[in-house]
Design an enzyme around this catalytic site. Structure first.
Site, mmCIF file in Angstrom:
data_model
loop_
_atom_site.group_PDB
_atom_site.id
_atom_site.type_symbol
_atom_site.label_atom_id
_atom_site.label_comp_id
_atom_site.label_asym_id
_atom_site.label_seq_id
_atom_site.Cartn_x
_atom_site.Cartn_y
_atom_site.Cartn_z
ATOM 1 N N TYR A 21 0.849 -1.190 0.000
ATOM 2 C CA TYR A 21 0.000 0.000 0.000
ATOM 3 C C TYR A 21 0.887 1.243 0.000
ATOM 4 O O TYR A 21 1.587 1.527 0.973
ATOM 5 C CB TYR A 21 -0.893 0.038 1.241
ATOM 6 N N GLY A 78 -18.619 1.045 -3.456
ATOM 7 C CA GLY A 78 -19.476 2.197 -3.675
ATOM 8 C C GLY A 78 -20.856 1.895 -4.214
ATOM 9 O O GLY A 78 -21.749 2.741 -4.137
#
Length: 323
Positions: free
Chosen positions: A61, A212
């Site tokens: 990340y 989402g």
């Protein structure tokens, strides 16, 4: 301090918060700008203050940035935090280019992670996924050796099959399975989830809003530059169909006085005492609503509405996780 429910990781593992904090969005993953570091650290501190001790990251990340960020945040609070780290994914210029799960690579990855995090032992260490390039036995066996060396406490796995999970658990007890799970992505209920339950392995469930889709904020058609448009469930007629399903979620959320996101998280939470919703956040303002989702209860009728509307196969198009 908020009295957040605890769950046990694995059959004899540690107690961790029922809600996990995903830290990925605190770093630049796909080449975008890095979020405000001060706010990210404040978010981690406030999560810890509220009893959320499970911090999830990956050594890839932000090319290590995420681990360094967490290291700063927990410098004086190591005992308050449970650190989960994924390894094995290889990125170049922000693009995923493959996996490296060789034992020699794992032994290299762990030392970089420990240095970036500023700790001596990682609480949960796991391959980010498996592609068959290295036998499961070799991967899990290597991490088991790291436990003997005192560098790892518990072994996890991520994005694998039920058969792979059984093999991994036969090599060394697996404490946690990290996997995408939501109303819109229920395929794991066929084989993987039953296997984890049978073996006494906890489930760390990410992507509770299906990237989402279940927030109630998405509208068709998407903008041409929206990264969601790369995935079939967000394209054309698929998206129109899927958003019709989301309308049911929005109505139920409105009737209960919550947001669709809260309902989506609560549904995951309700699937079992061994399941932890893992929610990505980078701002403190998101914490209260996500914590409140743990307090939501459903009537049998409400649960039936959700399970029927979002039955397996109800969402058209492949999962957004498919590359």
């Amino acid at each position: 301090m908020n009295n957040i429910t605890k769950i046990q990781l694995g059959q004899n593992g540690p107690l961790v918060s029922k809600l996990g904090l995903g830290c990925m969005r605190m770093s630049s993953i796909w080449g975008g700008p890095t979020p405000d570091e001060t706010e990210s650290i404040a978010t981690i501190h406030e999560a810890l203050d509220n009893g959320i001790n499970f911090l999830n990251t990956g050594d890839f990340y932000g090319a290590g940035h995420n681990e360094m960020l967490i290291g700063k945040a927990i410098k004086d609070r190591r005992d308050d935090a449970f650190i989960s780290v994924k390894f094995g994914a290889i990125f170049h210029n922000g693009q995923w280019i493959g996996l490296d799960l060789r034992p020699v690579a794992i032994k290299n990855f762990i030392n970089y992670s420990l240095t970036r995090l500023g700790i001596e032992t990682i609480d949960l260490y796991q391959p980010s996924r498996m592609d068959g390039s290295v036998p499961v036995e070799d991967i899990i066996g290597t991490v088991a050796d790291l436990i003997k060396e005192g560098k790892v406490r518990n072994i996890g796995v991520s994005e694998i099959t039920a058969d792979q999970l059984r093999v991994a658990n036969s090599i060394h007890p697996i404490s946690a399975l990290e996997i995408g799970y939501s109303l819109a992505d229920r395929q794991i209920e066929n084989e993987l989830l039953p296997a984890a339950k049978e073996l006494g392995i906890s489930v760390v469930a990410f992507a509770n809003t299906a990237e989402g889709l279940l927030t109630g904020e998405m509208k068709a058609p998407l903008a041409a530059n929206d990264y969601h448009s790369h995935f079939s469930r967000f394209q054309g007629e698929n998206l129109i169909h899927n958003l019709e399903k989301v309308e049911v979620l929005k109505q139920l959320a409105s009737d209960k006085g919550y947001t669709p996101t809260q309902i989506a998280i609560a549904w995951v939470k309700e699937q079992g005492n061994y399941i932890m919703p893992l929610v990505s956040m980078s701002r403190r303002s998101r914490l209260p609503e996500n914590i409140e989702a743990l307090n939501i209860v459903f009537t049998p009728e409400e649960m039936n509405t959700l399970n029927t509307t979002f039955a397996i196969g109800a969402i058209h198009g492949g999962t957004y996780l498919q590359r």
